[in-house]
Design a protein around this motif. Structure first.
Motif, mmCIF file in Angstrom:
data_model
loop_
_atom_site.group_PDB
_atom_site.id
_atom_site.type_symbol
_atom_site.label_atom_id
_atom_site.label_comp_id
_atom_site.label_asym_id
_atom_site.label_seq_id
_atom_site.Cartn_x
_atom_site.Cartn_y
_atom_site.Cartn_z
ATOM 1 N N ARG A 72 5.452 -2.754 1.393
ATOM 2 C CA ARG A 72 4.306 -1.939 0.971
ATOM 3 C C ARG A 72 3.035 -2.491 1.597
ATOM 4 O O ARG A 72 2.957 -3.677 1.963
ATOM 5 C CB ARG A 72 4.202 -1.862 -0.530
ATOM 6 N N ALA B 175 -0.901 -2.663 0.340
ATOM 7 C CA ALA B 175 -1.524 -2.504 -0.978
ATOM 8 C C ALA B 175 -3.029 -2.769 -0.938
ATOM 9 O O ALA B 175 -3.514 -3.714 -1.545
ATOM 10 C CB ALA B 175 -0.845 -3.452 -1.966
ATOM 11 N N PRO B 176 -3.774 -1.953 -0.207
ATOM 12 C CA PRO B 176 -5.212 -2.224 -0.092
ATOM 13 C C PRO B 176 -5.969 -1.905 -1.383
ATOM 14 O O PRO B 176 -5.576 -1.024 -2.137
ATOM 15 C CB PRO B 176 -5.652 -1.268 1.018
ATOM 16 N N SER B 177 -7.057 -2.640 -1.592
ATOM 17 C CA SER B 177 -7.965 -2.326 -2.695
ATOM 18 C C SER B 177 -9.073 -1.434 -2.135
ATOM 19 O O SER B 177 -9.678 -1.792 -1.136
ATOM 20 C CB SER B 177 -8.597 -3.607 -3.244
ATOM 21 N N GLU C 250 -4.679 -0.131 -4.662
ATOM 22 C CA GLU C 250 -4.876 -1.025 -5.815
ATOM 23 C C GLU C 250 -6.277 -0.812 -6.381
ATOM 24 O O GLU C 250 -7.212 -1.558 -6.089
ATOM 25 C CB GLU C 250 -4.615 -2.471 -5.411
ATOM 26 N N TYR D 175 -5.102 -8.316 -11.600
ATOM 27 C CA TYR D 175 -4.381 -8.133 -10.337
ATOM 28 C C TYR D 175 -2.998 -8.790 -10.314
ATOM 29 O O TYR D 175 -2.004 -8.157 -9.964
ATOM 30 C CB TYR D 175 -5.250 -8.640 -9.161
ATOM 31 N N VAL E 105 0.242 -6.413 -9.781
ATOM 32 C CA VAL E 105 0.909 -6.423 -8.486
ATOM 33 C C VAL E 105 2.394 -6.778 -8.651
ATOM 34 O O VAL E 105 3.270 -6.186 -8.022
ATOM 35 C CB VAL E 105 0.159 -7.375 -7.517
ATOM 36 N N ARG F 243 1.740 -9.970 3.513
ATOM 37 C CA ARG F 243 0.307 -9.793 3.262
ATOM 38 C C ARG F 243 -0.466 -10.959 3.859
ATOM 39 O O ARG F 243 0.121 -11.947 4.332
ATOM 40 C CB ARG F 243 0.052 -9.698 1.754
ATOM 41 N N HIS G 232 -3.848 -14.551 0.192
ATOM 42 C CA HIS G 232 -3.158 -14.392 -1.102
ATOM 43 C C HIS G 232 -2.170 -15.512 -1.391
ATOM 44 O O HIS G 232 -1.476 -15.472 -2.407
ATOM 45 C CB HIS G 232 -2.413 -13.051 -1.135
HETATM 46 N N1 GLU Z 1 -4.902 -5.466 -3.118
HETATM 47 C C1 GLU Z 1 -4.828 -6.723 -2.445
HETATM 48 C C2 GLU Z 1 -5.851 -6.771 -1.342
HETATM 49 O O1 GLU Z 1 -6.338 -5.756 -0.916
HETATM 50 C C3 GLU Z 1 -3.482 -6.968 -1.795
HETATM 51 C C4 GLU Z 1 -2.471 -7.330 -2.740
HETATM 52 C C5 GLU Z 1 -1.160 -7.775 -2.141
HETATM 53 O O2 GLU Z 1 -0.874 -7.455 -0.967
HETATM 54 O O3 GLU Z 1 -0.410 -8.387 -2.888
HETATM 55 O O4 GLU Z 1 -6.178 -7.834 -0.892
#
Ligand code: GLU
Length: 460
Positions: free
Chosen positions: A5, A7-9, A41, A184, A188, A202, A206
């Motif tokens: 996936r 998963a952008p904020s 996200e 978060y 997540v 990612r 993170h």
């Molecule tokens: N939403 C997070 C972000 O934009 C990414 C989360 C993830 O990939 O676990 O940095």
């Protein structure tokens, strides 16, 4: 089945580094006949905007990174997140914490004074035989994760190798804020587990969250996915790529006249390689991609290489394809298709972007204003004016095709015993206002007889 996936904020623009993460997730899923999901996200309700969501969807679609299934909006899973938090509470993996802001601030200061990393002191953490403080009145608690105190968390990072973090290092992080919203790290994990994500690929910003998330996976009884953390992209000065280094959002690259094929190709090679190969279509990337070939060191953004690739893809396009991508304002001003096609054929080897093509076409198609003094001084003399007048007479008695103009030019320099640039440069300066252009004979033919005569006579 492999599931990945992106998963952008949606709290800002879609950063070029984020898109590289999307490309790697996409390619890895496709390579393995798996699924690639897009999850927005949007749990930070204050900072998330519809505009940012639109930019993400637009960017993904521009780059042809198609996700499987519907777009997932994390905020729509609030109830599910809260149900899991309730379950963790019930099973003793989480607890209510009534510490006030002031108390937390004091804990932070105490840690600072002792020179240790700020950490929640566990006042409200239930333990066997421990008496908790009396419940303060009128305080809605946060819910904290009861992180294991002993042992380590270890995972085999698919990019960085084995990573071990001691549980001692990890805080009892907040799973649910006092306003009831899940955080978060909880959301997540629940969402990834619910989709059945097998590989979390990612950015390595993170990496500190991963051991905390692994503990949450375990407490929830979920299967822990594999993790691959991608190293940062740096600018040419070795600092993390940011707005300071120029364009950093996907939309900006589109506006600057880059093609999606080039951006995909460039970003794919930024931190991943397949031997010495440099040119990949998205399909080829999907056939060749492997996590093993991702480098664990930071990569450096090189705009020159992106421009080189963009030129490669521009040259491969037909004019019909290019025309559809040009700026509508430009197309309104310059609507002679035949001329534009000839200019494209003539200039495509030297254009790095669509905007550069438009600028060159504009140079050819408009009368130069205020030619620089330096150019005039360098190339225009009584002698060169004489040559220009002679040539003008010769051109005007012949057809205005590139063949006949080039034939006249060649014959003229031969008969005058001068070098070609002695006429080509003054022609460029007078007709275009620059000393740089491809074949001047072809340009004269594109400009046409009337424009040629009016530009020349005006300048002379
Ligand atoms: N939403 C997070 C972000 O934009 C990414 C989360 C993830 O990939 O676990 O940095």
């Amino acid at each position: 089945m492999i599931k990945t996936r992106f998963a952008p904020s949606p709290t800002g623009y879609l950063h070029i580094g984020g898109i590289r993460t999307a490309i790697f997730n996409y390619a890895f899923a496709k390579k393995n006949n798996g699924n690639f999901f897009l999850r927005i996200e949007d749990t930070d309700l204050e900072r998330s905007t519809q505009e940012a969501v639109d930019k993400i969807l637009e960017g993904m679609s521009w780059l042809n990174l198609k996700h499987d299934g519907d777009v997932i909006y994390q905020a729509q899973n609030f109830d599910r997140h809260k149900a899991i938090i309730a379950q963790l509470l019930e099973q003793g993996h989480a607890y209510e914490c009534y510490a006030s802001k002031e108390e937390l601030e004091k804990m932070r200061q105490d840690c600072e004074m002792k020179g240790i990393k700020p950490k929640y002191d566990g006042t409200w953490r239930p333990e066997e035989g421990k008496k908790l403080p009396p419940l303060p009145k009128g305080v809605t608690p946060v819910i904290r994760f009861k992180n294991p105190v002993d042992g380590n968390v270890t995972w085999e990072d698919q990019v960085k190798g084995q990573i071990t973090v001691s549980n001692e290092e990890l805080d009892d992080l907040i799973l649910q804020r006092s306003d009831g919203s899940p955080t978060y790290n909880l959301s997540v994990v629940v969402d990834d587990a619910d989709i059945g994500i097998t590989h979390v690929i990612r950015g390595d910003d993170h990496i500190n969250n991963t051991p905390r998330q692994i503990n949450i996976y375990k407490a929830c009884g979920f299967d822990v996915p594999l993790f691959a953390h991608l190293s940062m992209i740096h600018g040419e000065d070795g600092q993390k790529l940011s707005k300071r280094h120029g364009a950093s959002s996907v939309t900006e690259y589109r506006e600057l006249g880059f093609l999606p094929e080039a951006v995909n190709n460039y970003l794919a090679r930024l931190g991943w390689s397949h031997g010495d190969a440099e040119i990949f279509s998205l399909d080829e990337l999907c056939q060749l991609f492997s996590l093993k070939s991702i480098t664990s060191s930071p990569s450096q953004f090189d705009i020159k290489k992106l421009q080189w690739l963009n030129n490669h893809y521009l040259k491969q396009k037909t004019f019909d394809e290019i025309e559809a991508l040009l700026d509508p304002q430009f197309m309104l001003r310059f609507s002679n298709r035949k001329q534009l096609l000839s200019i494209f054929d003539l200039y495509k080897d030297r254009c790095h972007t669509l905007r550069e093509f438009e600028a060159n076409a504009e140079t050819v198609l408009t009368k130069p204003e205020n030619i620089s003094h330096d150019l005039l001084e360098k190339y225009i003399s009584e002698n060169s004016i004489k040559h220009l007048q002679n040539l003008s007479n010769l051109f005007n008695t012949s057809e205005f095709t590139s063949e006949s103009i080039e034939t006249i030019l060649k014959a003229y320099v031969k008969s005058e015993q001068i070098k070609f640039p002695e006429v080509a440069m003054p022609l460029r300066v007078v007709l275009l206002g620059t000393d740089q252009s491809p074949s001047i004979g072809q340009i004269i033919a594109i400009i046409g007889k009337d424009n040629f005569n009016s530009r020349l006579s005006e300048q002379i």
